[in-house]
Design an enzyme around this catalytic site. Structure first.
Site, PDB file in Angstrom:
ATOM      1  N   LYS A 180       0.809  -1.160  -0.104  1.00  0.00           N
ATOM      2  CA  LYS A 180       0.028   0.104  -0.019  1.00  0.00           C
ATOM      3  C   LYS A 180       0.784   1.309  -0.097  1.00  0.00           C
ATOM      4  O   LYS A 180       1.636   1.444   0.755  1.00  0.00           O
ATOM      5  CB  LYS A 180      -0.981   0.073   1.247  1.00  0.00           C
ATOM      6  CG  LYS A 180      -2.326   0.834   0.912  1.00  0.00           C
ATOM      7  CD  LYS A 180      -3.148   0.318   0.311  1.00  0.00           C
ATOM      8  CE  LYS A 180      -4.481   0.969   0.448  1.00  0.00           C
ATOM      9  NZ  LYS A 180      -5.534   0.036  -0.434  1.00  0.00           N
TER      10      LYS A 180
ATOM     11  N   THR B 294      -4.190  -5.051   0.855  1.00  0.00           N
ATOM     12  CA  THR B 294      -3.507  -3.932   0.890  1.00  0.00           C
ATOM     13  C   THR B 294      -4.338  -2.895   1.956  1.00  0.00           C
ATOM     14  O   THR B 294      -3.790  -1.969   2.549  1.00  0.00           O
ATOM     15  CB  THR B 294      -3.146  -3.142  -0.218  1.00  0.00           C
ATOM     16  OG1 THR B 294      -4.233  -2.675  -1.007  1.00  0.00           O
ATOM     17  CG2 THR B 294      -2.317  -3.822  -1.153  1.00  0.00           C
ATOM     18  N   ASP B 295      -5.670  -3.120   1.831  1.00  0.00           N
ATOM     19  CA  ASP B 295      -6.704  -2.598   2.836  1.00  0.00           C
ATOM     20  C   ASP B 295      -6.320  -2.692   4.151  1.00  0.00           C
ATOM     21  O   ASP B 295      -6.539  -1.732   5.047  1.00  0.00           O
ATOM     22  CB  ASP B 295      -7.975  -2.728   2.323  1.00  0.00           C
ATOM     23  CG  ASP B 295      -8.948  -1.807   3.136  1.00  0.00           C
ATOM     24  OD1 ASP B 295      -9.081  -0.648   2.818  1.00  0.00           O
ATOM     25  OD2 ASP B 295      -9.798  -2.345   4.224  1.00  0.00           O
TER      26      ASP B 295
ATOM     27  N   PHE C 230      33.248  25.886 -12.749  1.00  0.00           N
ATOM     28  CA  PHE C 230      33.136  24.786 -13.589  1.00  0.00           C
ATOM     29  C   PHE C 230      34.195  25.078 -14.764  1.00  0.00           C
ATOM     30  O   PHE C 230      33.777  25.792 -15.696  1.00  0.00           O
ATOM     31  CB  PHE C 230      31.778  24.340 -13.948  1.00  0.00           C
ATOM     32  CG  PHE C 230      31.852  22.962 -14.596  1.00  0.00           C
ATOM     33  CD1 PHE C 230      32.320  21.999 -14.027  1.00  0.00           C
ATOM     34  CD2 PHE C 230      31.063  23.020 -16.075  1.00  0.00           C
ATOM     35  CE1 PHE C 230      32.238  20.761 -14.866  1.00  0.00           C
ATOM     36  CE2 PHE C 230      31.004  21.730 -16.559  1.00  0.00           C
ATOM     37  CZ  PHE C 230      31.571  20.569 -16.243  1.00  0.00           C
TER      38      PHE C 230
ATOM     39  N   ARG D 132      30.123  30.578 -10.432  1.00  0.00           N
ATOM     40  CA  ARG D 132      28.629  30.505 -11.050  1.00  0.00           C
ATOM     41  C   ARG D 132      27.768  30.384  -9.788  1.00  0.00           C
ATOM     42  O   ARG D 132      28.169  30.215  -8.666  1.00  0.00           O
ATOM     43  CB  ARG D 132      28.523  29.358 -12.134  1.00  0.00           C
ATOM     44  CG  ARG D 132      28.838  27.831 -11.440  1.00  0.00           C
ATOM     45  CD  ARG D 132      28.739  26.681 -12.101  1.00  0.00           C
ATOM     46  NE  ARG D 132      28.941  25.516 -11.493  1.00  0.00           N
ATOM     47  CZ  ARG D 132      28.821  24.244 -11.964  1.00  0.00           C
ATOM     48  NH1 ARG D 132      28.256  24.065 -13.326  1.00  0.00           N
ATOM     49  NH2 ARG D 132      29.010  23.245 -11.497  1.00  0.00           N
TER      50      ARG D 132
ATOM     51  N   GLN E  49      30.029  17.218  -8.957  1.00  0.00           N
ATOM     52  CA  GLN E  49      30.384  15.919  -8.354  1.00  0.00           C
ATOM     53  C   GLN E  49      31.336  16.115  -7.214  1.00  0.00           C
ATOM     54  O   GLN E  49      31.431  15.327  -6.085  1.00  0.00           O
ATOM     55  CB  GLN E  49      31.077  14.938  -9.465  1.00  0.00           C
ATOM     56  CG  GLN E  49      30.325  14.331 -10.731  1.00  0.00           C
ATOM     57  CD  GLN E  49      30.019  15.544 -11.638  1.00  0.00           C
ATOM     58  OE1 GLN E  49      29.784  16.491 -11.540  1.00  0.00           O
ATOM     59  NE2 GLN E  49      29.998  14.958 -12.946  1.00  0.00           N
TER      60      GLN E  49
ATOM     61  N   ASN F 156      21.555  19.440 -11.295  1.00  0.00           N
ATOM     62  CA  ASN F 156      21.953  20.696 -11.211  1.00  0.00           C
ATOM     63  C   ASN F 156      20.973  21.495 -11.785  1.00  0.00           C
ATOM     64  O   ASN F 156      20.489  21.509 -12.972  1.00  0.00           O
ATOM     65  CB  ASN F 156      23.179  20.788 -12.184  1.00  0.00           C
ATOM     66  CG  ASN F 156      23.928  21.833 -12.325  1.00  0.00           C
ATOM     67  OD1 ASN F 156      23.615  22.606 -11.684  1.00  0.00           O
ATOM     68  ND2 ASN F 156      25.329  21.846 -12.847  1.00  0.00           N
TER      69      ASN F 156
ATOM     70  N   HIS G 223      20.145  24.585 -13.236  1.00  0.00           N
ATOM     71  CA  HIS G 223      21.082  25.732 -13.654  1.00  0.00           C
ATOM     72  C   HIS G 223      20.321  26.960 -13.573  1.00  0.00           C
ATOM     73  O   HIS G 223      18.845  27.123 -14.018  1.00  0.00           O
ATOM     74  CB  HIS G 223      21.144  25.402 -15.184  1.00  0.00           C
ATOM     75  CG  HIS G 223      21.582  23.970 -15.541  1.00  0.00           C
ATOM     76  ND1 HIS G 223      22.874  23.533 -15.454  1.00  0.00           N
ATOM     77  CD2 HIS G 223      21.126  22.735 -16.180  1.00  0.00           C
ATOM     78  CE1 HIS G 223      23.058  22.152 -15.484  1.00  0.00           C
ATOM     79  NE2 HIS G 223      21.998  21.835 -16.010  1.00  0.00           N
TER      80      HIS G 223
END
Lengths: 281, 281, 281, 281
Positions: free
Chosen positions: A11, A56-57, A158, A175, A218, A244, A246
């Site tokens: 569930k 599942t109930d 970078f 950046r 990284q 990332n 941007h």
């Protein structure tokens, strides 16, 4: 002839608000629970034999009933209790996996003081745990957080990457670096003080992100994982996913304006995707 | 000491519309591409050495450039071409995974005829593929579909399951059975006629769903997988995820009304979750 | 002193699946209903006097109870019935507004034939209606559709617009024109054959979009509205919202490639937004 | 004959991140801007005459260019500047509406101190403004907030309402009251200290919500509006939308358990919907 290779069922999205009423204040928790079972269900799938199926109930009912009786104060303890309860009553189950996501609720601050019975959903960040257990063995606890949206405006470069005929990205020494962290860490044991460890791990991740001189996503991801593994011996390994998100510098030169790293367009797509698992040697 | 256990990086949500302009009609495809790479990137993570990093921005450019030059007419062929192109130019990569999701666009029908240059987004269903390749080896092709929302109003029961002190669900011989299918099938070879196989597999899944006398979601899921594996020798195994999107019968007895399986509340949460992989023996 | 200027209250997102079981086939409808009331509720707001408040929970019950007893076959007829029912029983209400959104479900096609009891959610498009009624007066019916996602690859230009120092958009005689139409039309009377009018209006909107030589989104929006008003005397006016879901031509010249209107990036943000109401003179 | 009744057009979802780099810290703002214009555009719609159309792409450029040159520190001041700039350069426009939504970003707290260049998206709450202006007249400023998710566990009752044959809701003297507030307040003048007024108004809304002995959502909504209008003379009126995000008490009696207002199911649908505008007499 065909055969059942793997299977899971259970569930999802069992939502629960629990209020503890103390004399001086209330506590509020909102949890979304998922229960998944594995086992030898070949006859259910192949023949429609439901005699081994816990509906599942019923799992949903189990979550609510146990929430009422359980003393657990954090998601890890409740997930452990739920998986044990389930395995004890269901011998047909080979493995149970209980996942809980906790929505952020804080006491509302009024005039800089917490109001005892009023709460504000403080963030889109979610605290998570996943407990996996087989009958007769100790549970495995993987806790984490999701959707922790952070951004740094300094200390991120970078450069020095591969250039080829399809490269258009300029190198940058400065950046914006924005991401939505998903972290999952494996605990070394099932009976730790999870409630205290969680904020400590979270703070280490955030401090490493803030303080790191980043050469790439990284590079920073690894520094964050390393910080936790260095400081928290209760954590065995750490998996981090850091898209990332941007922020593109807007070119205003056509309008006779410079743009000294001030005006950016944040974009949702496309986005970089970086993930890694870091572990002790 | 810590160490990098696994890592992946790449670009997600690279969106692309491609128009082929024939004399009598246009063709339109919308693809969302994801490229993920694995390899020995320990120095990138640990030391911030970017010399082996192909920027994800370049991956995005690669998608667009190749989309222009490629003759590929289906997502499988384009994904294979992209992964080969990438591996040829990037010796540092140990494994490339290209995933594509195709949005449904059909020619608009006007007066029961397709208009040559006008399109309608026909469904929320998505066609998918994932091509995984290592240098010098044949690619593995896993295709599929996602968000295929279907519902049957007959031929679905759920009874004979475990009852315990937390059971409240009544048994039923006649319920609504709704789900949103995600299917992934592995092809036995990388150079098949994917464009022809896809609609055949999809039709088999749907026919099995419609025709099955269902005793549970598990039971029908298996029947759907079996149908495909029985009929399509090009498919090696099939993974199906079928959440049970419950439609609850409304109790109108308090208002003096019966409800002979006519009025239901469809619910998004909680929902049952069933998944399995079925394979040839 | 403060005073209540306007107020509305009611129940949103009351979801409902209705199955009609004919001997040769089932019919399936999924409706999401919203009920909103207006009236003199000053004392409820200002003093907490609930004696004039019909609980929103009761509105929900009303929807389900009426769905069982109602013969209505389309959303307009059910919304009218619901608003009348509500007004008859609640003298304190000055105005009731019932809105219904119908999810698209079609009989599943197997071997090109509709399966009698299996359905597929055919599209993200939604059919809508809003009925507004005051006690003792005729209801006003505004029907429509939402999220009709369409795109044309020919017959769309954009040129001759204002140029200033901030202009960077190039003129084009041949662009992609994609949009997600939301349309709402007001009927001239409350007792029309809504079930027949709806597909007729929808087809006219689509045909006009496909056939128009578009000079701008505005230009095509107007042509679509005009087509309906010219052909369907039962429609009094038409409101159209047509965001411009831009597809940007990718510049491949840096890679030595041309791009003759073939490869585009579809974008969600930012997007143009155009809306207008067109009426008979 | 048909005619254009009303029309609006412009650009939506122009996203912008602005970084101000002070010596001791950075400031970060993320704004999503929408610009909508009205005017006599009959010839654009009816004839495809684009000579009066300022392209929405140019509006986007205007946002970025002005963001670079503007000294505005809050969304109200930037929206005013943008609408004035637009009207000055575009005589064809009869009315401009600039809406801005500000995403919540805070300096990250590390060891209880704000980090100068690292930020966390602190909440899903959004701060908003809408400036409407006609040439030669003063702008109208409506500011607000959206998605402020709050919940109180004490001081909320609902009783004394209308009972009829469709009533099933029990009266309660002690319920959970959760909502997601959208507030919009109209300022009396266009040149106020918006930056100071906003937190003051927000705190008043929250304090009223926390402290109110609620007899209904309507009752509390009114008290919140009244609190602001009583204390802040700069606000002319206030519009509040407060959906009732129900938390349903779970019935555990079937499992032999009581539930003294402790375990609830939070639900997204259906939900109550309450809105009102409160103004000075």
């Amino acid at each position: 002839m065909v055969t059942l290779a793997e299977n899971r069922y259970g569930k999802s999205r069992v939502r629960l608000v629990r209020v503890k009423r103390h004399s001086d204040r209330h506590d509020l928790h909102e949890w979304t629970v998922q229960v998944l079972l594995q086992g030898d269900y070949e006859s259910c799938f192949a023949d429609g034999d439901n005699s081994k199926i816990l509906p599942t109930d019923t799992m949903k009912n189990m979550v609510y009933s146990l929430a009422r009786s359980s003393p657990a104060a954090c998601i890890e303890d409740f997930a452990k209790e739920l998986s044990s309860f389930l395995l004890e009553r269901n011998a047909q189950v080979a493995s149970a996996e209980v996942s809980i996501r906790e929505t952020s609720w804080d006491h509302l601050q009024i005039s800089a003081r917490p109001h005892p019975t009023t709460f504000v959903q403080s963030s889109g960040e979610v605290q998570t745990t996943m407990v996996t257990q087989c009958p007769g063995s100790v549970p495995k606890i993987v806790s984490g957080l999701d959707n922790l949206v952070i951004l740094k405006t300094a200390g991120s470069a970078f450069a020095g990457y591969i250039k080829d005929s399809l490269t258009t990205l300029p190198e940058t020494r400065d950046r914006l670096f924005g991401t939505a962290v998903r972290a999952n860490w494996t605990y070394v044991a099932p009976d730790l003080s999870f409630h205290q460890l969680r904020p400590q791990i979270r703070e280490l991740l955030l401090a490493a992100f803030a303080e790191h001189q980043s050469k790439s996503v990284q590079h920073t991801l690894y520094a964050m994982a390393q910080r936790v593994l260095d400081k928290v011996s209760e954590v065995k390994d750490l998996h981090l996913t850091m898209p990332n998100k941007h922020c593109l510098l807007v070119d205003l030169s056509g309008f006779g304006q410079d743009n000294p790293n001030e005006i950016f367009v944040p974009t949702d797509e496309p986005h970089g995707f970086i993930e890694a698992r870091v572990t002790r040697e």
